[in-house]
Design a protein around this motif. Structure first.
Motif, PDB file in Angstrom:
ATOM      1  N   LYS A 131      30.064  33.174  46.431  1.00  0.00           N
ATOM      2  CA  LYS A 131      31.363  32.536  46.246  1.00  0.00           C
ATOM      3  C   LYS A 131      31.406  31.757  44.946  1.00  0.00           C
ATOM      4  CE  LYS A 131      32.546  32.089  51.164  1.00  0.00           C
ATOM      5  NZ  LYS A 131      32.824  31.144  52.272  1.00  0.00           N
TER       6      LYS A 131
ATOM      7  N   ARG B  42      35.873  34.380  37.963  1.00  0.00           N
ATOM      8  CA  ARG B  42      37.344  34.355  37.966  1.00  0.00           C
ATOM      9  C   ARG B  42      37.853  33.375  36.912  1.00  0.00           C
ATOM     10  NH1 ARG B  42      39.574  33.315  43.707  1.00  0.00           N
ATOM     11  NH2 ARG B  42      38.528  35.344  43.966  1.00  0.00           N
ATOM     12  N   ASP B  43      37.212  32.169  36.832  1.00  0.00           N
ATOM     13  CA  ASP B  43      37.642  31.197  35.817  1.00  0.00           C
ATOM     14  C   ASP B  43      37.436  31.746  34.414  1.00  0.00           C
ATOM     15  OD1 ASP B  43      38.275  29.516  37.861  1.00  0.00           O
ATOM     16  OD2 ASP B  43      36.375  28.403  37.785  1.00  0.00           O
TER      17      ASP B  43
ATOM     18  N   GLN C 107      33.828  32.608  41.796  1.00  0.00           N
ATOM     19  CA  GLN C 107      34.773  31.628  41.259  1.00  0.00           C
ATOM     20  C   GLN C 107      34.542  31.410  39.764  1.00  0.00           C
ATOM     21  OE1 GLN C 107      37.273  30.337  42.919  1.00  0.00           O
ATOM     22  NE2 GLN C 107      37.983  29.243  41.101  1.00  0.00           N
ATOM     23  N   SER C 108      33.261  31.378  39.354  1.00  0.00           N
ATOM     24  CA  SER C 108      32.946  31.211  37.937  1.00  0.00           C
ATOM     25  C   SER C 108      33.453  32.398  37.117  1.00  0.00           C
ATOM     26  CB  SER C 108      31.432  31.044  37.771  1.00  0.00           C
ATOM     27  OG  SER C 108      31.102  30.988  36.400  1.00  0.00           O
TER      28      SER C 108
END
Length: 427
Positions: free
Chosen positions: A84, A91-92, A88-89
């Motif tokens: 996760k 995606r950023d 998220q990293s």
């Protein structure tokens, strides 16, 4: 993905270690005595309160399996959290990349659009300049063709004179050769070949000159004429009205006009002048290939046969005198027909309507007749209040300044002539 691979490898190693401690040598199950392997009743087991119960191998095995399952769950939970965080990293980073790339792409698109627009404007300006240069080149080429045609005509005339003189010399040589025939037969044969060759060249040159003259007659206006009136078709609405510069009260006149007819019917009007009382005071018309001059009405006519050819320029002049009623019709500077007693003693009255390419039936009552309308080109229309002599008429038809000599009643290029219904001036 690399982190997942590492975690999965650790899990496999731990599982192999646990299972390796309980191989076939350590874990032995005796089936001979089933009673010893049975689980005893809890009531029979009465351990002492102060002593710990000794764990069997089965208990140890189950305990280690539970520990192994717990570790596996912990590892899976840890792996899920790592995934996760990594997602998220990623995606950023993707959002940041897209934001940066979008700004760069927008700037690049704006820059490219500006550059393409400037290039298109430059190309359009270059094309416009080329079109202007092309028009200038075409006009210069047109003048060059005319100059070349003039030079070719002069050269052809010179060649004709040279060939004619050579032909005369050849004829003299031929007569001389008849006297010397017995002395040299070979000379006679050579002279005969030269004469035949010269005759062939003369015929070829004349044919080329005729073609050149015909082409010039079809594509250019008569000499000295800069503009002409075009009547594109036969129509009851197409004509040109003329406002004479002087009074039309005439005891004599000379009327001249250049005509290039597209098609001539039984009566095709070149010009006409009429009043309310008599719509046929003066009229010059074509009847098939003939030219007809009428004065004072249709009953007084002078006819010249074989005067007009479709698609070729022809010059017509009509003269008339009231004293003796003499009327003459001139075609291309040559006298083609004469008549006497034509409207003798009848003066042409003023106050009528003068027009080109049509006649007014009854002047102001009725209307135009489509079958009488002219189709083709007209130029050099002039009227004098006197009878011109043959030299003056020949100059109008064959001279260099045909349209520059103007009449005192109607003068081409100075008198107001208004086209109507589709007629127009052309160069």
């Amino acid at each position: 993905m690399t982190m997942l691979k590492v975690l999965f490898g650790v899990f496999l190693c731990l599982s192999s270690v646990v299972l390796g401690q309980y191989d076939d040598g350590h874990l032995q199950v005796h089936f001979e005595n089933l009673s010893s392997n049975e689980i005893s009743d809890p009531e029979e087991a009465t351990p002492t309160p102060c002593k710990s119960t000794e764990l069997t191998k089965w208990d140890k095995l189950f305990s280690m399996l539970e520990n192994s399952q717990m570790r596996e769950n912990i590892l899976l939970q840890y792996v899920d959290e790592i995934i996760k965080v990594e997602l998220q990293s990623i995606r950023d980073e993707m959002h940041q990349f897209v934001a940066n790339f979008a700004g760069t792409c927008t700037n690049a698109i704006d820059s490219a659009s500006t550059r393409i627009t400037s290039q298109l404007e430059g190309k359009l300006m270059q094309i416009a300049e080329r079109i202007g240069d092309t028009n200038t080149v075409h006009q210069s080429q047109h003048y060059k063709v005319l100059e070349q045609l003039l030079v070719a005509s002069q050269d052809t005339a010179y060649r004709l004179s040279k060939i004619e003189s050579a032909w005369q010399n050849g004829a003299e040589a031929k007569s001389l050769h008849s006297e010397l025939k017995q002395q040299d037969v070979s000379v006679y044969t050579g002279l005969e070949k030269v004469m035949d060759s010269m005759a062939y060249d003369l015929q070829k040159t004349r044919a080329e000159l005729q073609l050149s003259q015909k082409w010039v007659a079809q594509h250019f206006l008569p000499s000295g004429c800069e503009v002409a009136l075009l009547f594109p078709m036969r129509s009851r609405k197409i004509f040109a009205s003329v406002n004479p510069a002087a009074s039309m009260t005439l005891d004599s006149f000379t009327a001249c006009i250049w005509s290039k007819v597209t098609d001539a019917l039984n009566k095709t009007v070149l010009f006409s002048y009429g009043t309310k009382r008599n719509p046929y005071e003066i009229q010059l018309s074509l009847s098939q290939q003939s030219a007809v001059l009428s004065v004072g009405g249709d009953t007084y006519s002078t006819v010249a046969s074989n005067a007009a050819t479709v698609g070729e320029w022809a010059h017509f002049c009509g003269t008339w005198s009231s004293n003796e009623g003499n009327a003459s019709l001139w075609v291309n500077g040559e006298l083609a027909a004469t008549s006497t007693g034509v409207a003798e003693g009848h003066p042409i009255p003023d106050g009528g309507i003068l027009q080109l390419g049509q006649e007014k039936n009854g002047c102001c009552v009725g209307g135009f007749d489509e079958k009488l309308a002219f189709s083709g080109k007209l130029t050099g229309f002039n009227i004098w209040d006197k009878v011109l002599d043959k030299e003056q008429i020949a100059h109008l038809a064959k001279g260099e300044g045909s349209c520059s000599t103007r009449g005192n009643v109607v003068g081409w290029g100075v008198t107001e002539i208004l086209p109507h219904g589709g007629a127009q001036y052309i160069h």
